[in-house]
Design a protein around this motif. Structure first.
Motif, PDB file in Angstrom:
ATOM      1  N   GLU B 207     -21.095  -1.830  42.986  1.00 35.77           N
ATOM      2  CA  GLU B 207     -21.903  -2.874  42.368  1.00 35.77           C
ATOM      3  C   GLU B 207     -22.067  -2.548  40.883  1.00 35.77           C
ATOM      4  O   GLU B 207     -21.995  -1.389  40.496  1.00 35.77           O
ATOM      5  CB  GLU B 207     -23.279  -2.960  43.046  1.00 35.77           C
ATOM      6  CG  GLU B 207     -24.072  -4.197  42.701  1.00 35.77           C
ATOM      7  CD  GLU B 207     -23.243  -5.475  42.786  1.00 35.77           C
ATOM      8  OE1 GLU B 207     -22.999  -6.069  41.714  1.00 35.77           O
ATOM      9  OE2 GLU B 207     -22.818  -5.855  43.883  1.00 35.77           O
ATOM     10  N   SER B 220     -29.653  -3.735  43.442  1.00 34.41           N
ATOM     11  CA  SER B 220     -30.340  -3.847  44.722  1.00 34.41           C
ATOM     12  C   SER B 220     -29.773  -5.001  45.546  1.00 34.41           C
ATOM     13  O   SER B 220     -29.596  -6.104  45.032  1.00 34.41           O
ATOM     14  CB  SER B 220     -31.832  -4.066  44.450  1.00 34.41           C
ATOM     15  OG  SER B 220     -32.537  -4.144  45.653  1.00 34.41           O
ATOM     16  N   VAL B 221     -29.473  -4.752  46.793  1.00 38.29           N
ATOM     17  CA  VAL B 221     -28.933  -5.787  47.684  1.00 38.29           C
ATOM     18  C   VAL B 221     -29.776  -5.881  48.948  1.00 38.29           C
ATOM     19  O   VAL B 221     -30.475  -4.933  49.313  1.00 38.29           O
ATOM     20  CB  VAL B 221     -27.458  -5.497  48.076  1.00 38.29           C
ATOM     21  CG1 VAL B 221     -26.557  -5.482  46.855  1.00 38.29           C
ATOM     22  CG2 VAL B 221     -27.340  -4.193  48.853  1.00 38.29           C
ATOM     23  N   GLY B 226     -34.825  -5.288  54.760  1.00 37.97           N
ATOM     24  CA  GLY B 226     -35.317  -5.053  53.399  1.00 37.97           C
ATOM     25  C   GLY B 226     -34.214  -5.045  52.356  1.00 37.97           C
ATOM     26  O   GLY B 226     -33.247  -5.784  52.463  1.00 37.97           O
ATOM     27  N   CYS B 227     -34.378  -4.200  51.329  1.00 37.05           N
ATOM     28  CA  CYS B 227     -33.378  -4.098  50.267  1.00 37.05           C
ATOM     29  C   CYS B 227     -32.988  -2.638  50.104  1.00 37.05           C
ATOM     30  O   CYS B 227     -33.761  -1.743  50.416  1.00 37.05           O
ATOM     31  CB  CYS B 227     -33.917  -4.529  48.913  1.00 37.05           C
ATOM     32  SG  CYS B 227     -34.973  -5.928  48.922  1.00 37.05           S
ATOM     33  N   ARG B 229     -31.014  -0.045  47.065  1.00 36.21           N
ATOM     34  CA  ARG B 229     -30.359   0.129  45.782  1.00 36.21           C
ATOM     35  C   ARG B 229     -29.019   0.795  46.056  1.00 36.21           C
ATOM     36  O   ARG B 229     -28.998   1.903  46.616  1.00 36.21           O
ATOM     37  CB  ARG B 229     -31.216   1.013  44.870  1.00 36.21           C
ATOM     38  CG  ARG B 229     -32.577   0.417  44.550  1.00 36.21           C
ATOM     39  CD  ARG B 229     -33.546   1.470  44.036  1.00 36.21           C
ATOM     40  NE  ARG B 229     -33.852   2.434  45.090  1.00 36.21           N
ATOM     41  CZ  ARG B 229     -34.701   3.448  44.947  1.00 36.21           C
ATOM     42  NH1 ARG B 229     -35.299   3.650  43.800  1.00 36.21           N
ATOM     43  NH2 ARG B 229     -34.932   4.273  45.947  1.00 36.21           N
ATOM     44  N   ASN B 246     -25.235 -11.156  50.307  1.00 35.75           N
ATOM     45  CA  ASN B 246     -25.529 -10.829  48.917  1.00 35.75           C
ATOM     46  C   ASN B 246     -24.551 -11.470  47.932  1.00 35.75           C
ATOM     47  O   ASN B 246     -23.390 -11.550  48.191  1.00 35.75           O
ATOM     48  CB  ASN B 246     -25.501  -9.323  48.710  1.00 35.75           C
ATOM     49  CG  ASN B 246     -26.700  -8.669  49.325  1.00 35.75           C
ATOM     50  OD1 ASN B 246     -27.809  -8.848  48.883  1.00 35.75           O
ATOM     51  ND2 ASN B 246     -26.477  -7.920  50.403  1.00 35.75           N
TER      52      ASN B 246
END
Lengths: 319, 246
Positions: B207, B220-221, B226-227, B229, B246
């Motif tokens: 990313e 962050s995805v 949740g997410c 990093r 995402n």
């Protein structure tokens, strides 16, 4: 004698200047030095506390917090630019309840000074509730109210670009807390001074600026914007002259303290910002490319001050 | 995480656009395969995250593709030049989940981090199958390196000019039973592996990053629950937590 720096001269005169050469004050709260990592580049401090003792900082402004948790924008959120970067994180944060229940107690273990709480909102009610809750927290020294985030459609942008809307946020927040309220301004306006003045008249204790400049990049291969959200906030050394100009304009127009930020990357930049009228400075993007940036700046300040004949930072006032 | 200077020992092309750089420095923060370093390139503002291809004592190998101006600049660095690196970034692969007979699936410049992984898994005396996928014969690299580590290795090319024609999921080895898989490569490949794999496994993601150490939330995805990093909680995510939205 020409070889002696100011600290040496002071010592020969029996003065003690070393200890508080860097000391400044922000809205009545003393700071050991004016260096403050900017919100969004320092999380809640934990990643940096693993690298060095972050109690050497003046304070830090923690990740912008909203009432509800926010996932933020889709990736890619980052684009590189010449001497800077664009971000479109979109105020991702775990929400006020989590910050108060988890982040602030955890922070106690590694940061022992008053912290600056950065808050964002999408309505006056949200600003009021977030500031009321964070204002009650003992660890919070200042509320830095972000009315300027350019990433969220229909959000912070509309408050920060209109003097009366900005003033309305300040009046709302002012009613719910006794803590100093610092309003963080967007530079994406035609007349920054009118907005700063409106905030002062509405009861703000300080102004911080600048937030990021709205920008974009296009990928030549895909012919599409690099940032998924198309536009984002431009920051980094490239914006420093713009930031300095606005700090100068605002600090000459208001009588409340101004926190200067925008591309600050060195001790020289700190001095320049303070000469423009800033009472303290924030360091943003530079923390991302050099996690030790703030530590290096603080350590470089005394000798940089020596070079320019500055005995104490507190003696620097507007030009 | 550590910031330190590394000295370039060699920097040479493996294919038309993939380079292998060997550097000497303090590798103590690099705790396992699948991690990355963040390279400061003079004249560029953001660092460049590059996966760790191999570590042996104080020698670090970075195998990278010239995809833009920054990596192009990197390919021109000479021996003896020094680079400022942040090391010890990212979670890396979880070796404890390998089971009896894991398979490694790499695509293009996703191949390098699997080399160090193969070495570490071979140290555990596990039999390892490896599938390396490329577009065409001229882009193939590291087959011999995996074979020297004692891995059963199959190469696929999309145009069939080398090895098995097709993608990594078309490899004969991919159809065999494995206890677990580890993969790194372009997104379409990762998705294909996700859909066609019979076993559990983990994926290394790429990313655009701001800091590389978890401070800026730039990478962050969304994941299940949740997410994460990519730089700090990743780049390796487990099959069961991945969301492709995402």
């Amino acid at each position: 004698m020409g070889e002696l720096n100011f600290a040496d001269k002071a010592r020969m005169n029996g003065e003690t200047v070393e200890r508080d050469r860097l000391a400044v004050e922000l809205c009545g709260i003393p700071l050991e030095n004016p260096v403050i990592p900017a919100s969004g580049t320092f999380g809640y401090g934990a990643e940096f506390a693993e690298l060095y003792d972050i109690n050497i900082l003046g304070t830090f402004s923690f990740k912008g917090t909203t009432l509800e948790p926010r996932y933020g924008n889709p990736v890619p959120r980052i684009a590189e630019c010449t001497a800077g970067m664009i971000n479109a994180v979109g105020l991702q944060n775990p929400g006020i309840s989590h910050v108060i229940a988890e982040e602030l107690p955890r922070m106690k273990a590694y940061f022992h000074k008053p912290v600056m709480a950065n808050v964002s909102g999408f309505s006056l009610e949200e600003y009021a509730e977030t500031c009321r809750l964070l204002g009650k927290e003992e660890q919070v020294g200042w509320l830095e109210v972000n009315i300027s985030c350019p990433n969220v459609h229909g959000g912070g942008m509309s408050f920060g670009t209109d003097p009366s809307a900005a003033a309305e946020v300040v009046r709302t927040v002012r009613k719910v807390t006794d803590k100093p309220v610092i309003v963080k301004l967007t530079p994406n306006v035609t007349d920054i001074v009118s907005i700063a003045r409106a905030c002062e008249e509405a009861g703000a204790d300080g102004i911080s600026l600048i937030n990021t400049l709205l920008g974009m990049r296009i990928d030549l291969k895909t012919r599409k914007p690099v940032i998924k959200n198309v536009m984002g906030g431009f920051s980094g050394p490239a914006v420093f002259p713009v930031a300095l100009r606005m700090v100068y304009q605002v600090s000459h127009a208001v009588s409340i303290p101004v926190v200067g930020m925008g591309g600050v990357s060195s001790a020289e930049d700190v001095l320049e910002m303070m000469m423009a009228g800033a009472s303290a400075i924030e360091v943003g993007s530079q923390n991302l490319v050099d996690p030790f940036a703030c530590k290096k700046i603080i350590e470089a300040l005394p000798e940089t001050m020596d070079r320019f004949g500055i005995r104490r930072l507190s003696e620097l006032s507007a030009l | 995480m550590k910031e330190s200077l590394f000295k370039i020992i060699t920097n040479k092309a493996l294919t038309g656009s993939v380079y292998e750089m060997n550097l000497q420095g303090d590798t103590s923060e690099i705790t396992g395969p699948g991690q990355f370093v963040n390279v400061r390139i003079p004249g560029f503002y953001l660092r460049r995250p590059i996966s760790v291809a191999f570590v042996q004592n104080d020698i670090l190998t970075l195998t990278y593709k010239t995809v833009g101006k920054g990596t192009m600049e990197m390919s021109g660095f000479r021996e003896e030049e020094e680079l400022d690196l942040l090391t010890g970034l990212g979670n890396g692969y979880d070796l404890s989940r390998a089971g009896e007979h894991p398979i490694l699936l790499g695509g293009g410049v996703g191949v390098p981090p699997l080399l160090y992984l193969a070495k570490k898994l071979r140290e555990k005396k596990l039999p390892i199958d490896v599938v390396l996928g490329f577009n065409t014969a001229s882009e193939v690299f590291y087959r011999k390196e995996f074979e020297l580590l004692g891995c059963r290795t199959e190469v696929t090319t999309a145009d069939g000019s080398y090895g098995t024609k097709g993608f990594v999921t078309d490899a004969a080895l991919f159809r065999e039973n494995h206890s677990y898989f580890y993969t790194c490569g372009p997104l379409p490949m990762l998705k294909a592996v996700y859909e066609k794999s019979a076993s559990d496994g983990e994926f290394s993601f790429e990313e655009r990053m701001g800091c590389g150490f978890g401070a800026c939330m730039g990478c962050s995805v969304k994941v299940k629950g949740g997410c994460k990093r990519i730089c700090k909680d990743g780049p390796v995510l487990r099959k069961e937590e991945i969301l492709w939205e995402n």
